[in-house]
Scaffold this active site. Structure first.
Site, PDB file in Angstrom:
ATOM      1  N   SER A   1       0.782  -1.424   0.052  1.00  0.00           N
ATOM      2  CA  SER A   1       0.087   0.089   0.056  1.00  0.00           C
ATOM      3  C   SER A   1       0.933   1.251   0.003  1.00  0.00           C
ATOM      4  O   SER A   1       0.349   2.358  -0.033  1.00  0.00           O
ATOM      5  CB  SER A   1      -1.138  -0.004   1.351  1.00  0.00           C
ATOM      6  OG  SER A   1      -0.169   0.169   2.264  1.00  0.00           O
TER       7      SER A   1
ATOM      8  N   LYS B   1      -6.015   4.127   9.219  1.00  0.00           N
ATOM      9  CA  LYS B   1      -5.125   5.079   8.347  1.00  0.00           C
ATOM     10  C   LYS B   1      -5.514   6.469   8.514  1.00  0.00           C
ATOM     11  O   LYS B   1      -4.591   7.628   8.905  1.00  0.00           O
ATOM     12  CB  LYS B   1      -4.751   4.658   6.952  1.00  0.00           C
ATOM     13  CG  LYS B   1      -3.938   3.388   6.643  1.00  0.00           C
ATOM     14  CD  LYS B   1      -3.952   3.037   5.222  1.00  0.00           C
ATOM     15  CE  LYS B   1      -2.947   1.718   5.036  1.00  0.00           C
ATOM     16  NZ  LYS B   1      -2.955   1.109   3.786  1.00  0.00           N
TER      17      LYS B   1
END
Ligand code: ATP
Ligand code: MG
Length: 635
Positions: A537, A580
């Site tokens: 990611s 996140k």
């Protein structure tokens, strides 16, 4: 005269020996002889002194005889008392010895027998218990095997056979209890209530096992406790973290002293009913090595098709675990073995926003600490502003554990203030550091500087989200080598490689001089160097840093980003979105770039996405245009 010591003491003996006059002797002796009226009358009637002396002599001899007899009786009595004491003592010792030898076991054994007969255990268990009981009777009580068998019977008798608590199936009431114990977590409570409704309607249906997944301190364990309370089941927590040995689950064989049933049977005993709620904590941390595979033993326990005949090696009989309500918890779904995960319905609990933390502190943590410290009668002056400072500056966590600890610390300071200064402390934003120390420095002091070759990425860890900076720098006199440091896993290394390839392939478009790739090396580093990192990611973060280093255009540090990159420049979906975003918010990064395929995840973010600007992207060019600043704009 020695024997008449009772009448004539040693003094009178000396005196008497010095008296020569017979009349005085008569007077003296008579005054010391305790005579009754008749005896005295007899003496008075004597005419001559001689007769009188004869009579006194007789009287004295009588007394001597009486004394002799008395003394003998006393001696005998003393002897007999000593003897009986000795006997008593010896008998007591004998009893103790007999007990050691097990001679008095009879009555005890009868008791065991009665207990087995009365127990509500199923036929299979009863016949096994009786079989072992019969063996026990034949074994000498001082043998090792006797102890082993005895322990076994104690265990089997201690299980709550036939004991079931009745479920409270009032869903509205359950909701009330869940709401009272935990702030927020609305979706999670909803799903739990759905689950309970189904369970209550059809008790024997095979509903999947709930698994709460989330960072530490977000209330997974305490939610389980509250579910047990809301439906009125006994609760037992069973941590399987770090278990390596399969027999911890299935029990040890009954061959040696000290062997025990497995954890599940132990929990049933502890819970005291056959249908408790067992919370299997840390299911993502079960070990797996040469000592056996506890995870596959867990499979059997958690499989509703099999667990009605769970075989524990120690008990040697099947135990019905199908009435137990299992709830599991984990920090990291990815480390749970596939087949195990397949049996569970995963409910993700994400971290809390700062506002939620403040609310949780106000409604739950502070009242709880006040109660723990016995401060109910005082008013703890912890203003909202002070609480905000604590949450923002002193904690960097997804859950509320550290926050709870800090509140407890303040309560302790409050108590000390009461004792030492005889006053109630006031906690204000200005004086918090006096009680909690200076706050830890921000994780990345340089996070908000626009710099060349440094981009802000977002990462997911089992402990919550994190802002991860990626650094790229050109090393002169190189040969176009790619150097990677910062404990990167193989997937992340490959992402870096792919990002560099993308940059080289589009060198013209970004006005990168071609010869840079043959005269410089590129070094990519991801601090903190000691923490292992992996996953795809960081693709777009790596590319931003690389392009920035190659073009000397600074990266705009107002942006944080996450997304997997393909060589075509497409951006693919990522996981752990909530964590996140929370991490970016915590660090004050307001613009968050995420892959467009993740758009669906945004719908149930609720409070989390408030106050941030989320930018959905599907092509890498959309990012680079906003993130790469013009040259000379470095701060
Ligand atoms: N939403 C909430 N409302 C009230 N209290 C909460 C909430 N979330 C967490 N807490 C409190 O935070 C503390 C820590 O929670 P808990 O022990 O359940 O964490 P956990 O998720 O099991 O963590 P771990 O993964 O480390 O086991 C508990 O005292 C719990 O009551
Ligand atoms: Mg826990």
């Amino acid at each position: 005269m020695s024997n008449s010591g009772r009448i004539f003491g040693p003094d009178s003996q000396v005196m008497l020996s010095q008296i020569k006059d017979p009349e005085k002797i008569v007077d003296f002796t008579l005054s010391h002889l305790s005579l009754n009226v008749e005896e005295a009358q007899k003496l008075l009637e004597k005419k001559s002194l001689n007769e009188l002396l004869d009579e006194i002599y007789l009287e004295l001899s009588k007394k001597i005889e009486i004394n002799k007899v008395q003394e003998k009786i006393q001696l005998n009595a003393r002897e007999s008392i000593n003897k009986s004491q000795r006997e008593y003592y010896l008998r007591e010792q004998l009893k103790a010895i007999q007990k050691e030898l097990g001679d008095d076991v009879d009555s005890d054994m009868d008791l065991v027998r009665i207990k087995i007969d009365k127990s509500l255990m199923p036929e299979e268990a009863k016949s096994e218990a009786l079989k072992q009981f019969k063996r026990l009777e034949k074994i000498p009580p001082d043998s090792m095997e006797h102890t082993v068998l005895r322990n076994y019977l104690d265990w089997i008798l201690a299980l709550p056979w036939g004991k079931f608590t009745t479920d409270k199936l009032d869903i509205l009431n359950a909701k009330k209890i869940l709401d009272k114990d935990h702030f927020g977590l609305d979706d999670i409570k909803e799903r739990v209530l759905d689950f309970l409704s189904v369970k209550s309607l059809k008790t024997d249906c095979n509903t999947p096992i709930l698994c709460f997944v989330g960072p530490p301190g977000v209330g997974k364990t305490s939610l389980g406790q509250s579910i047990a309370r809301s439906i009125g089941r006994n609760f037992c927590r069973l941590s399987v973290g770090g278990i390596h040995d399969e027999s911890e689950i299935r029990g040890h064989r009954r061959t040696y002293v000290g062997s025990m049933p497995g954890r599940f049977i132990q929990s049933i005993r502890k819970a005291g009913s056959c249908n408790p709620l067992i919370m299997i904590d840390e299911i993502d941390k079960v070990g797996n090595d040469h000592r056996g595979d506890p995870a596959s033993a867990l499979l059997e326990v958690l499989d509703p098709e099999q667990n009605n005949t769970f075989y524990d090696n120690y008990l040697g009989i099947n135990f019905d675990l199908s009435k137990v309500l299992f709830i599991t918890t984990a920090n990291d779904l990815s480390t749970i073995p596939g087949p195990l995960r397949d049996r569970m319905e995963v409910i993700e609990i994400s971290g809390y926003t700062q506002n939620e933390k403040i609310e949780i502190a106000k409604r739950h943590l502070i009242p709880k600490s006040i109660k723990n410290y016995g401060l109910e009668t005082y008013k703890i002056n912890l203003s909202d502003k002070a609480l905000e400072v604590i949450v923002k500056k002193y904690t960097r966590e997804a859950g509320v554990r550290q926050l709870e600890r800090l509140i407890q610390k303040l309560c302790a300071k409050f108590v000390r203030g009461l004792l030492e200064q005889k006053k109630e402390l006031l906690f204000e934003p200005e004086n918090i550091s006096k009680y909690l120390g200076t706050p830890p420095p921000p994780q990345h002091a340089s996070l908000h500087k626009h710099r060349i070759g440094v981009s802000n990425g977002l990462a997911w860890t089992p402990y919550g989200g994190e802002v991860l900076q990626v650094e790229a720098i050109l090393v002169p006199e190189g040969k176009g080598k790619l150097i990677l440091t910062g404990q990167l896993g193989s997937v992340m290394k490959e992402s870096a490689q792919a990002a560099l390839t993308y940059a080289r392939a589009h060198a013209n478009k970004f006005k990168i001089p071609k010869k840079i790739f043959s005269t410089y090396d590129l070094h990519i580093h991801v601090p903190a160097g000691a923490v292992p990192k992996d996953g795809p990611s960081a693709g777009i973060t790596l590319l931003s840093a690389i392009l920035s280093a190659l073009t000397l255009r600074p990266v705009n540090s107002d942006y944080a980003m996450t997304g997997e990159l393909t060589l075509q420049g497409e951006i693919l979906a990522i996981g752990g979105l909530k964590e996140k975003i929370l991490a970016a918010k915590q660090e004050g990064l307001k613009n968050i770039i995420i892959p467009k395929p993740n758009a669906a995840d945004l719908t149930n973010l609720g409070e989390i996405k408030k106050g941030v600007n989320i930018i959905l992207v599907e092509d890498v060019n959309e990012i680079l245009d906003v993130v790469l600043m013009a040259k000379e704009t470095q701060t």
